[in-house]
Design a protein around this motif. Structure first.
Motif, PDB file in Angstrom:
ATOM      1  N   UNK A   1       0.844  -1.194   0.000  1.00 16.70           N
ATOM      2  CA  UNK A   1       0.000   0.000   0.000  1.00 16.70           C
ATOM      3  C   UNK A   1       0.880   1.245   0.000  1.00 16.70           C
ATOM      4  N   UNK A   2       0.501   2.214  -0.819  1.00 19.79           N
ATOM      5  CA  UNK A   2       1.145   3.523  -0.805  1.00 19.79           C
ATOM      6  C   UNK A   2       0.046   4.573  -0.832  1.00 19.79           C
ATOM      7  N   UNK A   3       0.065   5.477   0.143  1.00 14.95           N
ATOM      8  CA  UNK A   3      -1.036   6.416   0.329  1.00 14.95           C
ATOM      9  C   UNK A   3      -0.721   7.786  -0.255  1.00 14.95           C
ATOM     10  N   UNK A   4      -1.700   8.340  -0.931  1.00 16.89           N
ATOM     11  CA  UNK A   4      -1.639   9.703  -1.443  1.00 16.89           C
ATOM     12  C   UNK A   4      -2.595  10.540  -0.617  1.00 16.89           C
ATOM     13  N   UNK A   5      -2.115  11.651  -0.061  1.00 19.32           N
ATOM     14  CA  UNK A   5      -2.954  12.500   0.781  1.00 19.32           C
ATOM     15  C   UNK A   5      -3.112  13.867   0.131  1.00 19.32           C
ATOM     16  N   UNK A   6      -4.354  14.234  -0.152  1.00 20.64           N
ATOM     17  CA  UNK A   6      -4.679  15.579  -0.634  1.00 20.64           C
ATOM     18  C   UNK A   6      -5.145  16.408   0.556  1.00 20.64           C
ATOM     19  N   UNK A  63       1.209   9.620  -8.812  1.00 23.82           N
ATOM     20  CA  UNK A  63       2.314   8.700  -9.075  1.00 23.82           C
ATOM     21  C   UNK A  63       1.923   7.249  -8.924  1.00 23.82           C
ATOM     22  N   UNK A  64       2.690   6.509  -8.106  1.00 28.81           N
ATOM     23  CA  UNK A  64       2.458   5.076  -7.940  1.00 28.81           C
ATOM     24  C   UNK A  64       1.637   4.763  -6.684  1.00 28.81           C
ATOM     25  N   UNK A  65       0.912   5.754  -6.175  1.00 32.38           N
ATOM     26  CA  UNK A  65       0.066   5.521  -4.999  1.00 32.38           C
ATOM     27  C   UNK A  65      -1.035   4.519  -5.325  1.00 32.38           C
ATOM     28  N   UNK A  66      -1.456   3.785  -4.317  1.00 27.00           N
ATOM     29  CA  UNK A  66      -2.505   2.778  -4.519  1.00 27.00           C
ATOM     30  C   UNK A  66      -3.815   3.153  -3.825  1.00 27.00           C
ATOM     31  N   UNK A  67      -3.736   4.060  -2.839  1.00 28.90           N
ATOM     32  CA  UNK A  67      -4.942   4.523  -2.142  1.00 28.90           C
ATOM     33  C   UNK A  67      -4.861   6.041  -2.002  1.00 28.90           C
ATOM     34  N   UNK A  68      -6.035   6.676  -1.894  1.00 36.38           N
ATOM     35  CA  UNK A  68      -6.097   8.130  -1.756  1.00 36.38           C
ATOM     36  C   UNK A  68      -6.916   8.493  -0.525  1.00 36.38           C
ATOM     37  N   UNK A  69      -6.414   9.447   0.237  1.00 34.70           N
ATOM     38  CA  UNK A  69      -7.163  10.034   1.342  1.00 34.70           C
ATOM     39  C   UNK A  69      -7.293  11.527   1.055  1.00 34.70           C
ATOM     40  N   UNK A  70      -8.514  11.997   0.962  1.00 41.33           N
ATOM     41  CA  UNK A  70      -8.776  13.383   0.589  1.00 41.33           C
ATOM     42  C   UNK A  70      -9.305  14.158   1.790  1.00 41.33           C
ATOM     43  N   UNK A  71      -8.511  15.117   2.263  1.00 42.16           N
ATOM     44  CA  UNK A  71      -8.900  15.945   3.411  1.00 42.16           C
ATOM     45  C   UNK A  71      -8.867  17.416   3.032  1.00 42.16           C
ATOM     46  N   UNK A  72      -9.188  17.697   1.774  1.00 38.64           N
ATOM     47  CA  UNK A  72      -9.243  19.084   1.327  1.00 38.64           C
ATOM     48  C   UNK A  72     -10.509  19.744   1.859  1.00 38.64           C
ATOM     49  N   UNK A  97      -9.183  11.429 -11.910  1.00 39.51           N
ATOM     50  CA  UNK A  97      -7.821  10.942 -12.131  1.00 39.51           C
ATOM     51  C   UNK A  97      -7.606   9.620 -11.390  1.00 39.51           C
ATOM     52  N   UNK A  98      -8.177   9.495 -10.203  1.00 46.26           N
ATOM     53  CA  UNK A  98      -8.055   8.242  -9.436  1.00 46.26           C
ATOM     54  C   UNK A  98      -8.577   7.058 -10.237  1.00 46.26           C
ATOM     55  N   UNK A  99      -9.648   7.261 -10.953  1.00 52.59           N
ATOM     56  CA  UNK A  99     -10.226   6.172 -11.769  1.00 52.59           C
ATOM     57  C   UNK A  99      -9.251   5.733 -12.855  1.00 52.59           C
ATOM     58  N   UNK A 100      -8.573   6.684 -13.468  1.00 54.06           N
ATOM     59  CA  UNK A 100      -7.634   6.331 -14.539  1.00 54.06           C
ATOM     60  C   UNK A 100      -6.380   5.666 -13.989  1.00 54.06           C
ATOM     61  N   UNK A 101      -6.089   5.892 -12.696  1.00 55.97           N
ATOM     62  CA  UNK A 101      -4.880   5.334 -12.085  1.00 55.97           C
ATOM     63  C   UNK A 101      -5.138   3.995 -11.401  1.00 55.97           C
TER      64      UNK A 101
END
Length: 219
Positions: A1-6, A63-72, A97-101
Motif C-alpha cells: 500500500x502507498x497512500x496519497x494524501x490531498x 504517481x504510484x500511490x494505490x490509495x487516496x485520502x482526501x482531506x481538502x 484521475x483516481x479512476x484512470x490510475x
C-alpha cells in the motif's frame, strides 16, 4: 500500500499523514507550498506539488500511490465560489484521475449534517451542499470508497470513545482531528469499511469498541 494524501498540510490532513507514517505506510503528500510543507510534515514523507483545482497536475502527483485520502476543504473567505471549487470541483478532479490510475480505495473526509440544507454552515456559501455533491460523485464513480463524516472538529485529542453511525443518523457532537485521522487510515485495512458512509463523534460515556467493531456496526 502507498497512500496519497490531498490536503496534507491542513489541520486534519497533517494528522492523517502522521497516522500513516506511524503505521509505516509510505506517503505521497500533495502540497502547494513545499517550504511550508517541510516545516509541517514528517521528513519521511514524499512531498509532491499539485492542486486539486489544476487537474493536469494530479496524475503525476498521485504517481504510484494505490490509495487516496482526501482531506481538502474550502477555507473561510469572501469568495462565494470557494466551496464549490474546492469541495466539489476539486474532489471531482481527484476522483476522475483516481479512476484512470486504478486507485484501490478512496477515503473522503466530509462533514456531519451534509444532508441538512438549512444547517447554519450553509450560510458559508453552501459548503455542506457542495460536500454532499462531492460525496454523491464519489459514490457513482465506481471506486471503492469510505466517506467519513466527522462532527465538530477539535485540535486537541481526548480520551473519549469514537461513536460511529450510518449516514444521516448523527446530527450533533464533536471529535478530535486525531481520531478522525485514525478512522480514515483504519478504513484502508478494514474490509467492512468499503463503500460506506460513516458518521463519527467522540463521547466520554460511550463504551470503547475496536475499529473493526465500529465499521461492522454501520449498515
Amino acid at each position: 500500500m502507498k497512500a496519497f494524501v490531498a490536503g496534507a498540510t491542513g489541520e486534519t490532513g497533517r494528522r492523517i499523514v502522521k497516522e500513516l507514517v506511524e503505521r509505516n505506510i509510505p506517503v505521497r503528500a500533495m502540497v502547494r507550498d513545499l517550504e511550508q510543507a517541510k516545516a509541517i510534515l514528517p521528513d519521511s514523507v514524499q512531498l509532491v506539488v499539485g492542486d486539486v483545482l489544476k487537474p493536469e497536475t494530479l496524475r503525476e502527483a498521485i504517481g504510484d500511490s494505490t490509495v487516496i485520502l482526501c482531506a481538502t476543504g474550502a477555507k473561510p473567505s469572501f469568495n462565494p465560489s470557494s466551496p464549490y471549487k474546492v469541495d466539489y470541483e476539486g474532489t471531482k478532479n481527484l476522483v476522475d484521475v483516481a479512476k484512470t490510475k486504478g486507485i484501490e480505495h478512496f477515503v473522503f473526509v466530509s462533514s456531519l449534517c451534509v444532508s441538512k440544507l438549512l444547517h447554519p454552515l450553509n450560510l458559508f456559501w453552501l459548503i455542506l451542499v457542495w460536500k454532499k455533491q462531492a460525496e454523491e460523485y464519489i459514490q457513482k464513480s465506481g471506486l471503492v470508497y469510505t466517506i467519513v463524516r466527522p462532527g465538530g472538529l477539535k485540535n486537541e485529542d481526548n480520551n473519549s470513545s469514537v461513536v460511529m453511525s450510518s449516514a444521516d443518523t448523527l446530527f450533533e457532537g464533536s471529535i478530535p482531528r486525531t481520531k478522525v485521522a485514525q478512522v480514515c487510515v483504519e478504513a484502508l485495512s478494514q474490509s467492512t469499511s468499503r463503500n460506506k458512509i460513516v458518521e463519527i463523534v467522540a463521547k466520554e460515556e460511550a463504551a470503547k469498541q475496536s475499529f473493526e467493531q465500529l465499521f461492522i456496526g454501520v449498515a
